[in-house]
Motif scaffolding. Structure first.
Motif, PDB file in Angstrom:
ATOM      1  N   VAL A 195       7.285  11.402  10.417  1.00  0.00           N
ATOM      2  CA  VAL A 195       5.800  11.889  10.278  1.00  0.00           C
ATOM      3  C   VAL A 195       5.279  10.271  10.080  1.00  0.00           C
ATOM      4  N   LEU A 196       5.657   9.589   9.212  1.00  0.00           N
ATOM      5  CA  LEU A 196       5.138   8.450   8.831  1.00  0.00           C
ATOM      6  C   LEU A 196       5.846   7.157   9.682  1.00  0.00           C
ATOM      7  N   THR A 197       5.658   7.305  11.035  1.00  0.00           N
ATOM      8  CA  THR A 197       6.390   6.261  11.649  1.00  0.00           C
ATOM      9  C   THR A 197       6.021   4.959  11.778  1.00  0.00           C
ATOM     10  N   GLN A 198       4.981   4.578  11.233  1.00  0.00           N
ATOM     11  CA  GLN A 198       4.232   3.441  11.264  1.00  0.00           C
ATOM     12  C   GLN A 198       4.343   2.684   9.809  1.00  0.00           C
ATOM     13  N   ALA A 199       4.996   3.480   8.901  1.00  0.00           N
ATOM     14  CA  ALA A 199       5.247   2.744   7.503  1.00  0.00           C
ATOM     15  C   ALA A 199       6.444   1.943   7.844  1.00  0.00           C
ATOM     16  N   ASP A 200       6.296   0.722   6.734  1.00  0.00           N
ATOM     17  CA  ASP A 200       7.741  -0.077   6.825  1.00  0.00           C
ATOM     18  C   ASP A 200       8.747   0.471   5.926  1.00  0.00           C
ATOM     19  N   ASP A 201       8.347   1.524   5.110  1.00  0.00           N
ATOM     20  CA  ASP A 201       9.413   2.327   4.289  1.00  0.00           C
ATOM     21  C   ASP A 201       8.982   3.656   4.050  1.00  0.00           C
ATOM     22  N   VAL A 202       9.852   4.526   3.823  1.00  0.00           N
ATOM     23  CA  VAL A 202       9.272   5.961   3.442  1.00  0.00           C
ATOM     24  C   VAL A 202      10.245   6.376   2.275  1.00  0.00           C
ATOM     25  N   ILE A 203       9.419   7.067   1.543  1.00  0.00           N
ATOM     26  CA  ILE A 203      10.169   7.760   0.298  1.00  0.00           C
ATOM     27  C   ILE A 203       9.766   9.119   0.158  1.00  0.00           C
ATOM     28  N   ALA A 204      10.507  10.031  -0.438  1.00  0.00           N
ATOM     29  CA  ALA A 204      10.198  11.237  -0.367  1.00  0.00           C
ATOM     30  C   ALA A 204       8.774  11.566  -1.562  1.00  0.00           C
ATOM     31  N   ASP A 231       8.682   9.478  -7.449  1.00  0.00           N
ATOM     32  CA  ASP A 231       9.846   9.274  -8.410  1.00  0.00           C
ATOM     33  C   ASP A 231      11.173   8.749  -7.557  1.00  0.00           C
ATOM     34  N   ALA A 232      10.980   8.391  -6.204  1.00  0.00           N
ATOM     35  CA  ALA A 232      12.018   7.393  -5.717  1.00  0.00           C
ATOM     36  C   ALA A 232      11.308   6.074  -5.368  1.00  0.00           C
ATOM     37  N   PHE A 233      10.338   5.656  -6.018  1.00  0.00           N
ATOM     38  CA  PHE A 233       9.711   4.538  -5.878  1.00  0.00           C
ATOM     39  C   PHE A 233      10.514   3.618  -7.047  1.00  0.00           C
ATOM     40  N   ASP A 234      10.679   2.358  -6.149  1.00  0.00           N
ATOM     41  CA  ASP A 234      11.574   1.315  -6.811  1.00  0.00           C
ATOM     42  C   ASP A 234      10.765  -0.212  -6.363  1.00  0.00           C
ATOM     43  N   LEU A 235      10.189  -0.575  -7.026  1.00  0.00           N
ATOM     44  CA  LEU A 235       9.520  -1.996  -6.676  1.00  0.00           C
ATOM     45  C   LEU A 235      10.666  -2.998  -6.397  1.00  0.00           C
ATOM     46  N   ASN A 236      11.848  -2.938  -7.096  1.00  0.00           N
ATOM     47  CA  ASN A 236      12.695  -3.917  -6.770  1.00  0.00           C
ATOM     48  C   ASN A 236      13.209  -3.897  -5.330  1.00  0.00           C
ATOM     49  N   ARG A 237      13.079  -2.766  -4.521  1.00  0.00           N
ATOM     50  CA  ARG A 237      13.296  -2.757  -3.223  1.00  0.00           C
ATOM     51  C   ARG A 237      12.519  -3.846  -2.311  1.00  0.00           C
ATOM     52  N   TYR A 238      11.120  -4.071  -2.958  1.00  0.00           N
ATOM     53  CA  TYR A 238      10.419  -5.005  -1.930  1.00  0.00           C
ATOM     54  C   TYR A 238      10.184  -6.354  -2.632  1.00  0.00           C
ATOM     55  N   MET A 239      10.569  -6.399  -4.027  1.00  0.00           N
ATOM     56  CA  MET A 239      10.103  -7.821  -4.482  1.00  0.00           C
ATOM     57  C   MET A 239      11.110  -8.647  -4.402  1.00  0.00           C
ATOM     58  N   GLY A 251       0.967  -1.097   0.057  1.00  0.00           N
ATOM     59  CA  GLY A 251       0.153  -0.017   0.005  1.00  0.00           C
ATOM     60  C   GLY A 251       0.824   1.340  -0.084  1.00  0.00           C
ATOM     61  N   VAL A 252       0.470   2.375  -0.752  1.00  0.00           N
ATOM     62  CA  VAL A 252       1.257   3.447  -0.832  1.00  0.00           C
ATOM     63  C   VAL A 252       0.430   4.640  -0.452  1.00  0.00           C
ATOM     64  N   GLU A 253       0.814   5.498   0.702  1.00  0.00           N
ATOM     65  CA  GLU A 253       0.077   6.419   1.319  1.00  0.00           C
ATOM     66  C   GLU A 253       0.884   7.705   1.731  1.00  0.00           C
ATOM     67  N   ASP A 254       0.329   8.868   1.743  1.00  0.00           N
ATOM     68  CA  ASP A 254       1.173   9.909   2.181  1.00  0.00           C
ATOM     69  C   ASP A 254       0.545  10.445   3.658  1.00  0.00           C
ATOM     70  N   ALA A 255      -0.604   9.858   4.058  1.00  0.00           N
ATOM     71  CA  ALA A 255      -1.368  10.112   5.481  1.00  0.00           C
ATOM     72  C   ALA A 255      -1.140   9.327   6.512  1.00  0.00           C
ATOM     73  N   VAL A 256      -0.947   9.790   7.732  1.00  0.00           N
ATOM     74  CA  VAL A 256      -0.667   8.910   8.961  1.00  0.00           C
ATOM     75  C   VAL A 256      -1.810   8.116   9.048  1.00  0.00           C
ATOM     76  N   ALA A 257      -2.993   8.496   8.958  1.00  0.00           N
ATOM     77  CA  ALA A 257      -4.063   7.753   8.808  1.00  0.00           C
ATOM     78  C   ALA A 257      -4.212   6.563   7.746  1.00  0.00           C
ATOM     79  N   GLY A 258      -3.653   6.763   6.637  1.00  0.00           N
ATOM     80  CA  GLY A 258      -3.633   5.690   5.583  1.00  0.00           C
ATOM     81  C   GLY A 258      -2.842   4.838   5.892  1.00  0.00           C
ATOM     82  N   VAL A 259      -1.481   5.123   6.332  1.00  0.00           N
ATOM     83  CA  VAL A 259      -0.521   4.250   6.450  1.00  0.00           C
ATOM     84  C   VAL A 259      -1.117   3.176   7.700  1.00  0.00           C
ATOM     85  N   ARG A 260      -1.707   3.908   8.903  1.00  0.00           N
ATOM     86  CA  ARG A 260      -2.057   2.937   9.944  1.00  0.00           C
ATOM     87  C   ARG A 260      -3.414   1.953   9.126  1.00  0.00           C
TER      88      ARG A 260
END
Ligand code: BG6
Ligand code: MG
Length: 217
Positions: free
Chosen positions: A196-205, A208-216, A170-179
């Motif tokens: 801010v997004l302390t509950q996310a498993d990974d945070v990117i700016a 343009d920094a999204f790289d699927l290979n980091r997770y697959m 899941g990809v989200e910018d909001a704290v409520a969305g990450v939850r």
């Protein structure tokens, strides 16, 4: 980071694919001002990912007036009318950097693509951006009974895509969305600031920094 053979990526819209937060800000600020409520960027930030009715309640809670259901409905409609007019000016130029490339990379890797936005204007925004056909499934926010941070919208997207939540990013910018993503049992990619997004498993700016290979795997 632990890798996994993910089968779907479910994106939020506002603040991830396009920056509509400034349009929501303009429309909410006018409404707040008309009710004698101070509404600044910091307040707007707390409404990210929060549905329209709940956002209105949070703004009106700052007023010393009480509002009937009919008055609230009228204020909500007025805010939305203004937002719809602002959205009508949008085009592909309003796509955030890397958004189309990220969607195309996910598609090229053979994963399904979903959209989980609580905005009832999501279909209109996608159409203005010209990217409707890039999604396998777009959740209709009008059919969601509980907004973010409840996981309902992400679970609905996963079910419609036919993918188990554990196999979804899941990809989200909001704290409520990450939850919401985490409570859905998915891997959460946060867009924004790690503090801010302390509950996310990974945070990117940004995408343009999204790289699927980091997770697959
Ligand atoms: C979310 C936004 O995506 O949608 C919120 O982050 C917005 O700011 C919410 O209030 C509801 O949008 P709409 O278009 O249904 O009023
Ligand atoms: Mg958002």
């Amino acid at each position: 980071m632990k890798k996994h053979p993910y089968q779907a990526v479910i994106f939020d819209l506002d603040g991830v694919i396009t920056d509509t937060a400034r349009y929501h800000f303009i429309a909410w600020q006018r409404l707040a001002c008309s009710q004698g409520v101070t509404f600044d960027e910091a307040f707007n930030e707390t409404l990210k990912g929060i549905d329209r009715a709940t956002s209105l309640d949070l703004i009106l809670a700052q007023s010393n007036k009480t509002y009937s259901a009919a008055e609230k409905a009228a204020l909500s409609d007025a805010k939305n009318d203004e937002y719809v007019q602002l959205v009508a000016q949008m085009s592909a130029d309003d796509l955030l950097p890397g958004a189309v490339q990220a969607l195309d990379a996910v598609r090229a890797a053979g994963l399904k693509i979903g959209l989980a936005s609580v905005s009832k204007n999501a279909f209109a925004v996608l159409a203005r951006l010209g990217i409707t056909d890039k999604f396998d499934y777009v959740v209709d926010a009008a059919l969601i009974t509980r907004g973010k941070p409840d996981p309902e919208i992400f679970l609905k997207a996963a079910a419609a895509l036919g993918v188990a939540p554990a196999d979804c990013l899941g990809v989200e910018d909001a704290v409520a969305g990450v939850r919401a993503i985490k409570d859905a049992g998915m891997f959460a990619v946060g867009i924004g600031a790690p503090d801010v997004l302390t509950q996310a498993d990974d945070v990117i700016a940004g995408l343009d920094a999204f790289d699927l290979n980091r997770y697959m795997a």
